[in-house]
Design a protein around this motif. Structure first.
Motif, mmCIF file in Angstrom:
data_model
loop_
_atom_site.group_PDB
_atom_site.id
_atom_site.type_symbol
_atom_site.label_atom_id
_atom_site.label_comp_id
_atom_site.label_asym_id
_atom_site.label_seq_id
_atom_site.Cartn_x
_atom_site.Cartn_y
_atom_site.Cartn_z
ATOM 1 N N LYS A 45 -14.681 29.807 46.595
ATOM 2 C CA LYS A 45 -15.571 30.741 45.892
ATOM 3 C C LYS A 45 -15.734 30.281 44.453
ATOM 4 C CE LYS A 45 -14.135 34.827 48.488
ATOM 5 N NZ LYS A 45 -13.026 34.137 49.171
ATOM 6 N N TYR A 46 -16.667 29.362 44.217
ATOM 7 C CA TYR A 46 -16.949 28.960 42.844
ATOM 8 C C TYR A 46 -17.533 30.157 42.095
ATOM 9 C CZ TYR A 46 -16.139 24.002 43.846
ATOM 10 O OH TYR A 46 -15.566 22.803 44.165
ATOM 11 N N ILE A 47 -17.258 30.223 40.787
ATOM 12 C CA ILE A 47 -17.615 31.415 40.016
ATOM 13 C C ILE A 47 -18.203 31.023 38.666
ATOM 14 C CG2 ILE A 47 -15.265 31.621 39.067
ATOM 15 C CD1 ILE A 47 -15.654 34.683 39.171
ATOM 16 N N SER A 48 -19.126 31.857 38.164
ATOM 17 C CA SER A 48 -19.743 31.612 36.857
ATOM 18 C C SER A 48 -20.185 32.939 36.259
ATOM 19 C CB SER A 48 -20.958 30.669 37.002
ATOM 20 O OG SER A 48 -21.567 30.431 35.749
ATOM 21 N N GLU A 49 -20.135 33.041 34.945
ATOM 22 C CA GLU A 49 -20.665 34.221 34.251
ATOM 23 C C GLU A 49 -22.055 33.897 33.732
ATOM 24 O OE1 GLU A 49 -19.011 37.227 30.881
ATOM 25 O OE2 GLU A 49 -19.704 35.277 30.150
ATOM 26 N N ASN A 50 -23.008 34.808 33.961
ATOM 27 C CA ASN A 50 -24.372 34.605 33.508
ATOM 28 C C ASN A 50 -24.525 35.029 32.049
ATOM 29 O OD1 ASN A 50 -27.005 33.802 33.698
ATOM 30 N ND2 ASN A 50 -27.536 35.164 35.388
ATOM 31 N N ARG A 51 -25.654 34.645 31.432
ATOM 32 C CA ARG A 51 -25.900 35.029 30.032
ATOM 33 C C ARG A 51 -26.056 36.537 29.892
ATOM 34 N NH1 ARG A 51 -27.845 30.932 26.505
ATOM 35 N NH2 ARG A 51 -28.234 32.604 25.022
ATOM 36 N N ASN A 52 -26.488 37.228 30.955
ATOM 37 C CA ASN A 52 -26.600 38.692 30.901
ATOM 38 C C ASN A 52 -25.281 39.365 31.307
ATOM 39 O OD1 ASN A 52 -26.521 38.202 33.614
ATOM 40 N ND2 ASN A 52 -28.389 39.296 34.135
ATOM 41 N N ASN A 71 -22.469 43.200 38.223
ATOM 42 C CA ASN A 71 -22.666 43.306 36.776
ATOM 43 C C ASN A 71 -21.320 43.275 36.053
ATOM 44 O OD1 ASN A 71 -21.576 45.870 37.041
ATOM 45 N ND2 ASN A 71 -23.509 46.934 36.773
ATOM 46 N N GLN A 72 -21.367 43.431 34.729
ATOM 47 C CA GLN A 72 -20.151 43.334 33.925
ATOM 48 C C GLN A 72 -19.106 44.367 34.340
ATOM 49 O OE1 GLN A 72 -20.710 44.282 29.805
ATOM 50 N NE2 GLN A 72 -18.897 43.177 29.121
ATOM 51 N N ALA A 73 -19.583 45.528 34.834
ATOM 52 C CA ALA A 73 -18.664 46.589 35.242
ATOM 53 C C ALA A 73 -18.111 46.360 36.653
ATOM 54 C CB ALA A 73 -19.375 47.937 35.179
ATOM 55 N N GLY A 74 -18.584 45.314 37.345
ATOM 56 C CA GLY A 74 -18.095 45.031 38.694
ATOM 57 C C GLY A 74 -18.914 45.689 39.787
ATOM 58 N N LYS A 75 -20.050 46.286 39.438
ATOM 59 C CA LYS A 75 -20.899 46.937 40.435
ATOM 60 C C LYS A 75 -21.860 45.925 41.047
ATOM 61 C CE LYS A 75 -24.112 50.819 41.012
ATOM 62 N NZ LYS A 75 -24.841 51.918 40.324
ATOM 63 N N LEU A 76 -21.967 45.960 42.374
ATOM 64 C CA LEU A 76 -22.815 44.989 43.075
ATOM 65 C C LEU A 76 -24.270 45.121 42.636
ATOM 66 C CD1 LEU A 76 -23.122 42.822 45.302
ATOM 67 C CD2 LEU A 76 -23.501 44.687 46.917
ATOM 68 N N ARG A 77 -24.857 43.979 42.208
ATOM 69 C CA ARG A 77 -26.278 43.957 41.864
ATOM 70 C C ARG A 77 -27.116 43.456 43.044
ATOM 71 N NH1 ARG A 77 -28.748 41.018 37.692
ATOM 72 N NH2 ARG A 77 -30.387 42.540 38.051
ATOM 73 N N ASP A 108 -23.564 39.078 34.005
ATOM 74 C CA ASP A 108 -23.309 39.230 35.436
ATOM 75 C C ASP A 108 -22.248 38.210 35.865
ATOM 76 O OD1 ASP A 108 -25.109 41.248 35.714
ATOM 77 O OD2 ASP A 108 -26.686 40.031 36.621
ATOM 78 N N ILE A 109 -21.492 38.574 36.905
ATOM 79 C CA ILE A 109 -20.471 37.679 37.462
ATOM 80 C C ILE A 109 -20.992 37.177 38.809
ATOM 81 C CG2 ILE A 109 -18.094 37.508 38.266
ATOM 82 C CD1 ILE A 109 -17.521 39.927 36.334
ATOM 83 N N CYS A 110 -21.190 35.865 38.903
ATOM 84 C CA CYS A 110 -21.838 35.260 40.072
ATOM 85 C C CYS A 110 -20.809 34.443 40.866
ATOM 86 C CB CYS A 110 -22.983 34.355 39.622
ATOM 87 S SG CYS A 110 -24.105 35.123 38.412
ATOM 88 N N VAL A 111 -20.692 34.742 42.158
ATOM 89 C CA VAL A 111 -19.719 34.067 43.018
ATOM 90 C C VAL A 111 -20.451 33.442 44.203
ATOM 91 C CG1 VAL A 111 -17.735 34.369 44.546
ATOM 92 C CG2 VAL A 111 -17.814 35.587 42.362
ATOM 93 N N LEU A 167 -12.166 34.410 34.249
ATOM 94 C CA LEU A 167 -12.417 35.017 35.554
ATOM 95 C C LEU A 167 -11.829 34.106 36.630
ATOM 96 C CD1 LEU A 167 -16.131 36.145 35.083
ATOM 97 C CD2 LEU A 167 -14.153 37.649 35.244
ATOM 98 N N VAL A 168 -11.020 34.691 37.507
ATOM 99 C CA VAL A 168 -10.327 33.908 38.536
ATOM 100 C C VAL A 168 -10.614 34.517 39.906
ATOM 101 C CG1 VAL A 168 -8.125 32.992 39.324
ATOM 102 C CG2 VAL A 168 -8.472 33.433 36.884
ATOM 103 N N THR A 169 -11.023 33.671 40.872
ATOM 104 C CA THR A 169 -11.117 34.125 42.259
ATOM 105 C C THR A 169 -9.777 33.843 42.922
ATOM 106 O OG1 THR A 169 -11.897 32.046 43.214
ATOM 107 C CG2 THR A 169 -13.560 33.508 42.296
ATOM 108 N N MET A 170 -9.314 34.785 43.749
ATOM 109 C CA MET A 170 -8.015 34.600 44.394
ATOM 110 C C MET A 170 -8.017 35.219 45.789
ATOM 111 S SD MET A 170 -5.717 37.210 42.043
ATOM 112 C CE MET A 170 -6.143 36.375 40.523
ATOM 113 N N VAL A 171 -7.116 34.729 46.627
ATOM 114 C CA VAL A 171 -6.972 35.199 48.006
ATOM 115 C C VAL A 171 -5.494 35.510 48.240
ATOM 116 C CG1 VAL A 171 -7.287 34.609 50.440
ATOM 117 C CG2 VAL A 171 -8.936 33.808 48.751
ATOM 118 N N SER A 172 -5.237 36.587 49.003
ATOM 119 C CA SER A 172 -3.853 36.972 49.284
ATOM 120 C C SER A 172 -3.191 35.929 50.176
ATOM 121 C CB SER A 172 -3.809 38.350 49.959
ATOM 122 O OG SER A 172 -4.520 38.328 51.190
ATOM 123 N N ASP A 173 -1.867 35.912 50.143
ATOM 124 C CA ASP A 173 -1.121 34.918 50.920
ATOM 125 C C ASP A 173 -1.413 34.987 52.411
ATOM 126 O OD1 ASP A 173 0.004 33.975 48.645
ATOM 127 O OD2 ASP A 173 1.950 34.954 48.907
#
Length: 551
Positions: free
Chosen positions: A437-444, A461-467, A446-449, A396-402
């Motif tokens: 934007k540090y990032i980590s994947e949870n055991r469930n 969540n895994q599908a990218g929907k805001l929890r 979820d993608i946490c930023v 998983l990579v966080t990125m910003v446009s130029d």
């Protein structure tokens, strides 16, 4: 008809002649003709007697050690059948010994109960699951058909709108073309009239010059001055078409997005009613007073990232081009310079133990294998900043446009894009345009930023929907200012609050649990946890990493 159904008992071997004898070792009934054939097997010491003189009808197992003996007893400790010689050998001295027939009767009762449970409860339950799966398959077919229809209708609507736009612009082009040609035609007629007048003047002049009538020449009125006054020229600024650049991401967002398919195996998803209580191991609990157990001294002026290679080794990233591996005794084990010679932004260790790091300077994500650096991802128009490795070995990579006007999270499998997370359900950006934007994947999963720019912890969540989004606890003095982030075995989320010099701990649903603020934190920044839920905190300006026990 099976002849054994008659009153005559037949030989077990040939099944045609009447039995006459019985082998007490093998528990086989024999006719006269088959006795010799049976005794020819010299691997056993057979005991053949007349059928009427057989001493036992019990099919005792043969002892594996004393092959000529039957096992009439059972050792409860060794959980094996034994014979009388085994007892006398002293090998089973002090062991609980039972009669094998009694053991068989007990076991038969257990087997009968197992059979009843299989027939009456387990088998029907699995058939019920199968029926439920068939129903889900039918529902899935219907659901995907609806999705396909909805996407097709959206496509038709888009085509209709595009066709309307194209038709309108074609009509405008035709109208402009008509006006343009009308202006040119009008001027063409004027020029043709002037040409006619010029030609007539030429004829008149030739006639006068050829005539002997002396009165014609003085009477001629010149029109050359009139003809030299040229009419105004039609000047046209031709229209042009400037197509907008098609931004694929924006186009997809405007068209509508499909949420990702999420398939997980839910332990305990099927539950069969039982009378027995099932106990689960207790969860870990937070310590009342977290404590520093180890301090790892480093040679970096500034520390921004820390990640575990193992429970005994950590990688650190400071404000230079070198990534360094230390053990818990502060010994430098390995140093790796970035391929570009520029400062990396973040790093992570994959499930296979390889180091991954981002290099915004070259717009690349790189992996270190066997001391060789390989470029895995090369971006255009975007810069990669922070990275984490997932349980499925994705990146998983966080990125910003130029132009710093867009920000997103992208999931890669190798160099292949698997998922892009950028907008919420209302097509609004999930993340700020700040690059931290540090990032980590949870055991469930979820993608946490930790979004430093917006002052929020953004969890999808895994599908990218805001929890949920976490903006800090009301008790903190300064506004929430997250940087480093990590998750533990309990699916708890830990993030550094830079301004308040503490670490927030949340549960997987975003509920605040507690702070870690009593470990002399001076300038905490990067975070990670090992497999035993020990927390490592990189102190940015203190040249050290602290190992903290908090559970």
């Amino acid at each position: 008809m099976d002849p054994r159904a008659q009153d005559i008992l037949l030989c077990d071997l040939c099944q045609t002649a009447a039995l006459q004898s019985h082998c007490e070792l093998c528990h086989v009934n024999l006719c006269i003709g088959c006795v010799g054939k049976h005794l020819s097997d010299s691997s056993k010491r057979h005991k053949v007697v007349l059928y009427n003189y057989r001493t036992s009808t019990h099919n005792y197992p043969t002892c594996t050690i004393h092959t000529e003996k039957h096992c009439e007893l059972y050792c409860e400790k060794c959980d094996i059948p034994i014979c009388l010689i085994c007892i006398s050998s002293g090998k089973h001295k002090g062991h609980d010994i039972s009669d094998i027939r009694q053991k068989r009767n007990y076991k038969a009762k257990d087997l009968q109960e197992e059979l009843q449970e299989l027939e009456n409860r387990i088998d029907p339950f699995y058939k019920e699951i199968k029926s439920e799966l068939n129903s889900e398959k039918i529902s899935a077919e219907i659901h995907y058909e609806k999705l396909t229809t909805a996407v097709a209708k959206q496509g038709e609507d888009w085509h209709k709108e595009i066709n309307t736009i194209v038709k309108k612009q074609k009509s405008e082009i035709d109208e402009m073309k008509s006006k343009h040609l009308d202006a040119l035609n009008k001027q063409e007629k004027e020029i043709e009239k002037i040409i006619s007048d010029v030609n007539q003047s030429i004829l008149d002049l030739k006639k006068i010059l050829d005539s002997s009538d002396v009165s014609l020449k003085p009477a001629y009125k010149s029109r050359n001055a009139q003809f030299k006054c040229f009419p105004p020229k039609v000047k046209v600024s031709l229209p042009s078409f400037s197509p907008f650049h098609i931004n694929t991401d924006q186009l997809h967002a405007m068209f509508g997005s499909l949420s990702a398919l999420s398939i997980t195996m839910e332990e305990g998803g099927y539950t069969m009613i039982t009378t027995e209580a099932v106990s689960c191991p207790p969860a870990k609990t937070l310590l009342v007073e977290p404590e520093i157990t180890t301090i790892i001294r480093t040679f970096s002026l500034f520390l921004y990232s820390v990640t575990c290679q193992s429970d005994e080794e950590i990688w650190t990233r400071g404000e230079d081009k070198i990534m360094k591996l230390y053990n818990l005794q502060s010994r430098l084990l390995k140093s790796i310079q970035t391929k570009s010679g520029k400062e990396p932004c973040d790093m992570a260790v994959t499930t296979t133990g390889d180091l991954v790091y981002t290099d915004p300077n070259t717009r690349t994500v790189n992996i270190v294998k066997n001391k060789r650096i390989q470029e895995v991802i090369k971006l255009q128009g975007w810069k990669p900043y922070y990275v984490c490795s997932t349980s499925s070995n994705d990146i998983l990579v966080t990125m910003v446009s130029d132009d710093y006007r867009q920000s997103k999270v992208v999931r890669y499998s190798g160099s292949t894009v698997k998922q892009t997370i950028q907008f919420d359900s209302e097509s609004k950006p999930l993340y700020s345009f700040n690059h931290i934007k540090y990032i980590s994947e949870n055991r469930n999963l979820d993608i946490c930023v930790a979004d430093h720019g917006s002052g929020e912890l953004v969890v999808v969540n895994q599908a990218g929907k805001l929890r949920f989004k976490y903006i800090g606890h009301p008790c903190i003095f300064n506004s929430f200012n997250p940087v480093g982030i990590t998750t533990d075995s309990q699916s708890q989320i830990l993030t550094v609050d830079l301004r308040n010099k503490c670490i927030h701990i949340l549960d997987q649903d975003g509920q605040f649990l507690r702070y870690i603020d009593n470990c002399n934190l001076q300038n905490p920044w990067g975070l990670c946890v090992d497999t035993r839920d020990n927390l490592f905190v990189a102190e940015r300006s203190e040249k050290k990493v602290m190992k903290i026990k908090y559970m």
